[in-house]
Write an enzyme that holds these catalytic residues in place. Structure first.
Site, mmCIF file in Angstrom:
data_model
loop_
_atom_site.group_PDB
_atom_site.id
_atom_site.type_symbol
_atom_site.label_atom_id
_atom_site.label_comp_id
_atom_site.label_asym_id
_atom_site.label_seq_id
_atom_site.Cartn_x
_atom_site.Cartn_y
_atom_site.Cartn_z
ATOM 1 N N HIS B 155 0.865 -1.303 -0.068
ATOM 2 C CA HIS B 155 0.161 -0.013 -0.072
ATOM 3 C C HIS B 155 0.935 1.127 -0.126
ATOM 4 O O HIS B 155 0.342 2.293 0.586
ATOM 5 C CB HIS B 155 -0.910 -0.116 1.058
ATOM 6 C CG HIS B 155 -1.620 -1.222 1.310
ATOM 7 N ND1 HIS B 155 -3.092 -1.276 0.965
ATOM 8 C CD2 HIS B 155 -1.493 -2.325 2.024
ATOM 9 C CE1 HIS B 155 -3.558 -2.225 1.241
ATOM 10 N NE2 HIS B 155 -2.379 -3.266 1.729
ATOM 11 N N SER B 276 15.430 19.914 -17.700
ATOM 12 C CA SER B 276 14.332 21.033 -17.765
ATOM 13 C C SER B 276 14.944 22.050 -18.786
ATOM 14 O O SER B 276 15.977 22.523 -18.820
ATOM 15 C CB SER B 276 13.767 21.356 -16.781
ATOM 16 O OG SER B 276 12.943 22.656 -16.869
ATOM 17 N N LYS B 282 16.778 20.709 -12.531
ATOM 18 C CA LYS B 282 16.014 19.516 -12.568
ATOM 19 C C LYS B 282 16.778 18.309 -13.474
ATOM 20 O O LYS B 282 17.692 18.453 -14.448
ATOM 21 C CB LYS B 282 14.760 19.480 -13.584
ATOM 22 C CG LYS B 282 13.534 20.156 -12.868
ATOM 23 C CD LYS B 282 13.179 19.710 -11.722
ATOM 24 C CE LYS B 282 12.310 18.451 -12.012
ATOM 25 N NZ LYS B 282 11.095 18.818 -12.760
ATOM 26 N N GLU B 289 9.442 7.359 -17.165
ATOM 27 C CA GLU B 289 8.268 7.733 -17.271
ATOM 28 C C GLU B 289 7.665 7.400 -18.698
ATOM 29 O O GLU B 289 6.581 7.096 -18.894
ATOM 30 C CB GLU B 289 8.312 9.262 -17.267
ATOM 31 C CG GLU B 289 8.487 9.860 -16.053
ATOM 32 C CD GLU B 289 9.054 11.258 -16.059
ATOM 33 O OE1 GLU B 289 7.943 11.932 -15.900
ATOM 34 O OE2 GLU B 289 10.161 11.898 -15.970
#
Lengths: 460, 460, 460, 460
Positions: B155, B276, B282, B289
């Protein structure tokens, strides 16, 4: 070299680069990217983040780049990660370091959302026109074929006679809903993300109203996080496309049936049929089969993007890169199919004798029950009695209308010899003279409504 | 001009042609098409449908065409409807009308099924190797990181300590299943359709055994109608690809979490990260992803083809044309992702101090309950008492292992001061020394099994 | 009151409870839950975690509970969160606090995975038998209808004559693949998760070999994290079910067509048809339409679970609760459809005169081209010449076999008056005497293979 | 005995009956069915097809049946094929053979479409209210948490500081779109099919305007074939539900992350959390996981119905029976989740110290680049220089704001010691004061807009 290499050591691994680069897909938005940048440059000037001179320089450079794209002369470089990078790289090549001022206050996150929305806003309209052309083909058919009676089917079994025009129009209306859905997607797409930056909003007082007007958007997205992560407009387009695909598939399935030898209602024009490499006699309705098959692909595209979006944890995640390939593919499918189907319908030959030959007396069984109903018999009882007659005819191996009067009277003594008039398909059709019904008079009204639907702006 | 134009009047409508032509997709099977044709020519000779001379001529022509493809010199023409047409057209150009004898007894229906299966048979193996490479990366990590303890989650909440190696291996086994599935798809794909003709079988005594052996198939499809219409192998591949995508997505999701600042367990190598355009600091795990996002696309591709197949009314319908684009896209996605992910894992830096810092005493609550169980307390009661202690610690704002002995004894007088040993995560892990458990000894056994799994042939 | 309430303050919110409780779904696994618990109790005794006496007590209690379920007398309580909780609650009611010792070393995470796999292992077999029954119905039809010739279709256009038996068998083989897939899913499901605990493995030396044998599993899952999170067996079942659904849908679509008035090849028995509430004459093939429609639902169930699994971040996440509803629904759909479809096929009346009437001379065009091929004409040229004849016949409005000899000789002087023999459909079928072909001899061989396929164990 | 048994011999096979009967699903529309029948009876009276007395008798009977349903006293019989049959059967039981007059001119085809639309029209509104309640919970949180700064994430990496209120509102707006979509589906559903009969329209001059008004529809479907076959409203609802599910899943995924120990931004109230049967310390966010998991199911439901619809060949096919189960299930999922999620958000505890602790200086890197931009440095150059500083800080193992001034000046001599002010997160947030930005002032405006959005009627 990517825009962001300053923080990194060494080069990106080539396998990772390959997976990451989106240029093969997103170069399709080149002109939208330039257009968005032109508006952004103007906004930066107004916000004082660029001088007028810098703005002019950038504007000129961007316009030249647009011209290169239009002329097919823009050259991509291996290091161009995406269309945004390619345009900025080229701008700096053309106008020098001032080009590096364009990205002030902007991120690729709001930029790509803007480009993508612009692309869809621009392309939705021509697509709507193609839906309309197919609707027009259906309406034209309805007008040309007016008066012809065909068997209406339910469960693919002959049910009741209807006007062929009525059947064409049934497909007209599902496309009307598709057009309304696509138009609404276009409207909802017209919400401006530009100015949202990476996710927190631009750090300069950029006039988003101006950007909105300049770029033809209808409203501004009121939350910068939502602005960079929302792709509802893309799934909305894919849903509208998938459902349009479903409707085209249903029409196509019927056309494939009706052009089969067994039904034989229609004959496809040679220009829209294909043959077999093996069987010389074959004439195949490939265009309808492809419409049917590609509806599957369209459903898959919708599913795919919904799945991808579902898994996103933060404002902008790279998963979003999957959005454009799906939308472009769906667009191309419909863009190809719609005019081809319109052409196929327009050039179709209808075979009245086959339509007429497919009407059988059993299809007027409901009219026969109604005959009894008119004499006061409850419909449920009338239905049962006529069903018994239908079964008797079946067992005797003859059409129900060839049963003798006594047979009818045995079923119900209220039958008299005027009962045979109920078997007239023309009369059967004419009885359905309710609004939306299959009767010629009602269909005429419907054709007028259909005509108006094509002319009027779409209801919301 | 298409192969089948003889029966038709006039030309195909250009919009219909555009929708119909499959060359942009199926040219990828050029070499398979030639290979299938070589075998077919040999079979025709053996069946007496071609003379040896004709067979030789055709064979030579086909080999030259194969060479043209390999060298990138084959030129397609506007009239080439698909790869099969293009090859036959070129063959006739090269060797004259004898080339027109190649299609004897064959149809594009059995031809395309053969080409497509050949393509998948040839490409499945390299893909399996790429899955294996990723498995190897996981096993290598398990070996390299052996001994490190991490929080196991359920969880997404810290549950119990486990070996990091154990966690890596969990992903190893899901890929092992993927590899087994892909291998089986490849086996099932190796059923020969050639000889099925349009749908009724070849009209010459073609030796299908010979064709099978020549082309590397394992069996012959025993029904010619099934042979031209079955695409279970394609959906089988798409299912295997989609489920592999799901597994990669789950791994990728965990990697994105574990490389976040909040978890901080791993640091991605710069070569596999991206930056970025706006935010200079970043470092984004785009590769993970994209794995996550493309799993959505893979699910959509499976869905799309199942939908398309579902609607098919007869043996071969043109809807089937959608099969190849889906399979090729799925293949390309996995083919790109697998090595990039393997590289990302191989170069990853593990941060032991962050792993250790994430172990908290509460994670040994089950061990504490087991302490009572060992003294005869029913587990359900022990669970409730320890849960009460956990709540007390929470309310007092301190870790459960900092509660005084009295607090424990209030919960259950069987507690003695050796209870605090239960909070040792190393001991907690070591207790899970069951087959498949998280204990170091069990994990060593598991690593050996994993090694064997890589070396041995795949179970069926 | 849930098992875990000790750590919590106050009660669960009722809306949250409603969303969370899985009892309405998972109570279907009641007997599997008890069976798994019986094995677990035995394993705890062997591991010394329970005394023999405690083990006996628990065993007796569990058996009584099983008897309650079997008799339909088990009473659920409002606080029963799921089937596992209900059984443990009842056990403690019956045998007192010793019942609270059963959950030692076990978690609902490994328990539910065990129960679910057991359920599928037990139910897959009867389902396989139902697939087999439908295959048998197809084979019986093939035997009964042997000799009848029907038009074979491609693109839903009449293509070449085939034996009706051949057509029935095409569907036999797709079901054979389905049966192999389902059997394999059952085998892969038989991997034991029990002993994996929450995710880290049991903290006692539980004999998982014993558990495996006791519960009829074939292997043990070698990683405890994988054991609690893997649901590949569930998606495997859903994929096998969806593809079976696709095959049933294709068969059903054809049956709906062939029982239409236009095709008229078959007449559905009244016991498998339904009527209309309005139209007395209607006889609808609902059973086939429902098979077609539910294939859509089956595809949706597969999609849904793949999507859910894709998003899981850690070992066990509650999202997994969606797995059972999907599997149970898919099972129920197939379990209902398969025998109904078998019955519908078994009782079907074939109408030979309609089959024969649907054979038209054009379907032998390939045979005519082969006639020329036999005289040395390249197939491509022969195809074009016969296509020209087909077109001429069309324009003259007569069947191609009614063209005079001169017309044929104009097309190619090699035609002689024995050409007309090519139009014999029986001869056309007999020519396809290749393995897997439509010729009677080949179909006999195929029927024998089909018979063997039903008798032999399934290939892997 | 079904309504249509008159034409059939013998009984329906029980396995076929089981597959066919839809009562378990469609009894949920009992009251809608009665309501539709009441209106139909009135229309028949007006059309002269029933006498006033018959109409009154039927009306009274139907009202008594409605009362039986409301009181839970209606008894179904084994022969009740569906809810329509059950109601008609009961009506005849109650009022005698006059009850058999109700179905005059009507078919179950238009009847079920009417009932289903009525059901959705009535249930959409309460569902909209539940979406609104969740929006209100988000807005209330935004108001209560105003001023708190959190890390904004992209790629799940810390990106820039934003107001927590801004983050809550991002989810508010996606639900606003969902509400608009659902409202529009409700509007589009309100198109009347009744009067379409089986497919050809009623054979009596039924006043469809009256029916429309009586039943609360907004318009009349202008084509009777379309009326019985259109299920766009059902897929529209499923799409709106699936996309709502996607949004809930994204929110839930973030909530699961933010309530993890690693993020620790929020603490779930005990009333909305669940525990572990094994691990006493566990507190699991099941409610969020179930939201995430059920989004998968919702996507599957949409996919399933689209697939089913795609395959329909004629006006009404029995495949359509799958529509209701999907819509009811989707409705139940959202109906359960929405209030539970609202409750969970309302009772959540925010932990300001964890939010503040997660802000790190690197997140202000863009502000630092903007510092240089303000001094005339092109953004692209500033980005590269700051990226270099970020990398230097990383290699030196200290936060970027702890680099000495010289380090900054080495990167760019324009840096002066006021640069350190750029690292203030409050200032960073305040700079994003553009419409839709993260700045407090902008967020206040946004909260007012959100309030208005809740109060105003939904835009089309």
């Amino acid at each position: 070299m990517p825009l962001w290499s300053g923080r990194f050591e060494g080069h990106t691994d080539p396998t990772a680069w390959e997976v990451n680069a989106s240029l093969p897909i997103d170069q399709r938005m080149a002109l939208q990217d330039v257009r968005g940048s032109l508006a952004w440059a103007a906004a930066l000037v107004k916000a004082g983040a660029l001088t007028q001179h810098e703005g002019d320089l950038i504007t000129r450079g961007l316009k030249e780049i647009a011209a290169e794209f239009t002329a097919g002369e823009f050259e991509f470089r291996p290091g161009d990660e995406d269309i945004h990078t390619a345009v900025e790289r080229r701008l700096i090549e053309r106008i020098g370091s001032t080009g590096g001022k364009l990205h002030t206050g902007r991120s690729r996150n709001d930029q790509v959302a803007t480009d993508f929305r612009l692309w869809l806003m621009q392309n939705a309209l021509p697509l709507l026109e193609k839906v309309k052309r197919l609707q027009r083909a259906l309406l034209t058919r309805a007008e040309a074929d007016f008066g012809l009676i065909m068997p209406g089917y339910t469960h693919l079994q002959r049910a009741q006679p209807v006007l062929l025009s009525h059947w064409w129009l049934a497909h007209f209306w599902s496309l009307q809903r598709d057009r309304a859905r696509l138009a609404q997607v276009a409207r909802r797409t017209a919400a401006l993300p530009l100015g949202a930056g990476g996710l927190a909003g631009a750090p300069f007082p950029v006039d988003r109203e101006l950007l909105k007007d300049e770029l033809g958007f209808a409203e501004i997205i009121p939350n910068s996080i939502d602005a960079v992560s929302d792709r509802d407009f893309a799934t909305g387009f894919l849903y509208a496309a998938a459902l349009t695909g479903v409707h085209l598939s249903r029409l196509a399935e019927a056309m494939a049936l009706f052009t089969s030898q067994e039904f034989g209602f229609f004959e496809l024009d040679d220009a829209y049929a294909t043959g077999s490499s093996l069987m010389p006699q074959k004439k195949n309705p490939d265009i309808f089969e492809l419409a049917r098959g590609r509806a599957g692909t369209l459903i898959g595209l919708l599913t795919g993007l919904l799945v991808t979006l579902k898994g996103l944890p933060s404002a902008y995640d790279k998963d979003l890169q999957e959005d454009k390939e799906a939308v472009f593919r769906a667009y191309d499918i419909l863009n190809g199919l719609l005019p081809a189907l319109a052409g196929a319908l327009e050039t179709l030959a209808v075979r009245p004798e086959r339509l007429a030959g497919a009407i059988e007396p059993g299809m007027m069984a409901t009219d026969l029950a109604d005959y009894l109903v008119a004499k006061g018999v409850p419909f449920r009882q009338a239905h049962a009695e006529v069903a018994g007659l239908a079964r008797r005819a079946l067992m005797e191996g003859r059409p129900v209308n060839e049963l003798p009067l006594e047979a009818f009277r045995e079923a119900n003594p209220l039958f008299e010899d005027d009962l045979y008039a109920a078997f007239d398909p023309q009369r059967s059709v004419e009885r359905r003279n309710v609004y939306g019904g299959a009767a010629p008079e009602a269909v005429r009204v419907q054709m007028e409504e259909a005509q108006r639907a094509l002319e009027q702006p779409l209801a919301q």
